[in-house]
Design a protein around this motif. Structure first.
Motif, mmCIF file in Angstrom:
data_model
loop_
_atom_site.group_PDB
_atom_site.id
_atom_site.type_symbol
_atom_site.label_atom_id
_atom_site.label_comp_id
_atom_site.label_asym_id
_atom_site.label_seq_id
_atom_site.Cartn_x
_atom_site.Cartn_y
_atom_site.Cartn_z
ATOM 1 N N UNK A 6 -1.326 13.166 5.853
ATOM 2 C CA UNK A 6 -1.543 11.765 5.486
ATOM 3 C C UNK A 6 -0.376 10.912 5.971
ATOM 4 N N UNK A 7 -0.690 9.773 6.540
ATOM 5 C CA UNK A 7 0.339 8.845 6.977
ATOM 6 C C UNK A 7 1.012 8.203 5.771
ATOM 7 N N UNK A 8 2.322 8.060 5.855
ATOM 8 C CA UNK A 8 3.083 7.470 4.758
ATOM 9 C C UNK A 8 2.541 6.090 4.394
ATOM 10 N N UNK A 9 2.244 5.271 5.393
ATOM 11 C CA UNK A 9 1.760 3.924 5.088
ATOM 12 C C UNK A 9 0.412 3.954 4.363
ATOM 13 N N UNK A 10 -0.447 4.939 4.675
ATOM 14 C CA UNK A 10 -1.721 5.086 3.967
ATOM 15 C C UNK A 10 -1.484 5.555 2.534
ATOM 16 N N UNK A 11 -0.561 6.484 2.372
ATOM 17 C CA UNK A 11 -0.251 7.003 1.040
ATOM 18 C C UNK A 11 0.240 5.875 0.138
ATOM 19 N N UNK A 12 1.168 5.053 0.645
ATOM 20 C CA UNK A 12 1.711 3.949 -0.148
ATOM 21 C C UNK A 12 0.619 2.945 -0.515
ATOM 22 N N UNK A 13 -0.286 2.697 0.410
ATOM 23 C CA UNK A 13 -1.358 1.742 0.149
ATOM 24 C C UNK A 13 -2.389 2.307 -0.842
ATOM 25 N N UNK A 14 -2.779 3.555 -0.659
ATOM 26 C CA UNK A 14 -3.827 4.145 -1.495
ATOM 27 C C UNK A 14 -3.321 4.649 -2.841
ATOM 28 N N UNK A 15 -2.083 5.137 -2.877
ATOM 29 C CA UNK A 15 -1.537 5.742 -4.091
ATOM 30 C C UNK A 15 -0.137 5.214 -4.383
#
Length: 65
Positions: A6-15
């Motif tokens: 998982x991309x860090x930016x996706x993780x921060x946005x989703x969770x």
């Protein structure tokens, strides 16, 4: 679902609730002021973290609480 690819930016946005717990594990996310992008696994390797699968398991448990 969170995973090591998982991309860090996706993780921060989703969770966003995982930013603090990941920081305590030694994985600093972009919201913490360290502008590192890429996958969760790449960030862990860069930080010398070898137990990324265990960390991901703990993060999944937090999400399920």
């Amino acid at each position: 679902m969170i995973n090591k690819e998982m991309l860090i930016e996706d993780l921060v946005q989703e969770y966003p609730q995982l930013v603090g717990p990941l920081k305590r594990e030694g994985i600093v996310c972009t919201a913490c002021g360290e502008a590192l992008w890429g996958t969760l696994e790449a960030q862990a390797k860069q930080k010398g973290i070898t137990n990324i699968d265990e960390i991901i398991d703990r993060m999944r448990k937090l999400l399920n609480e």
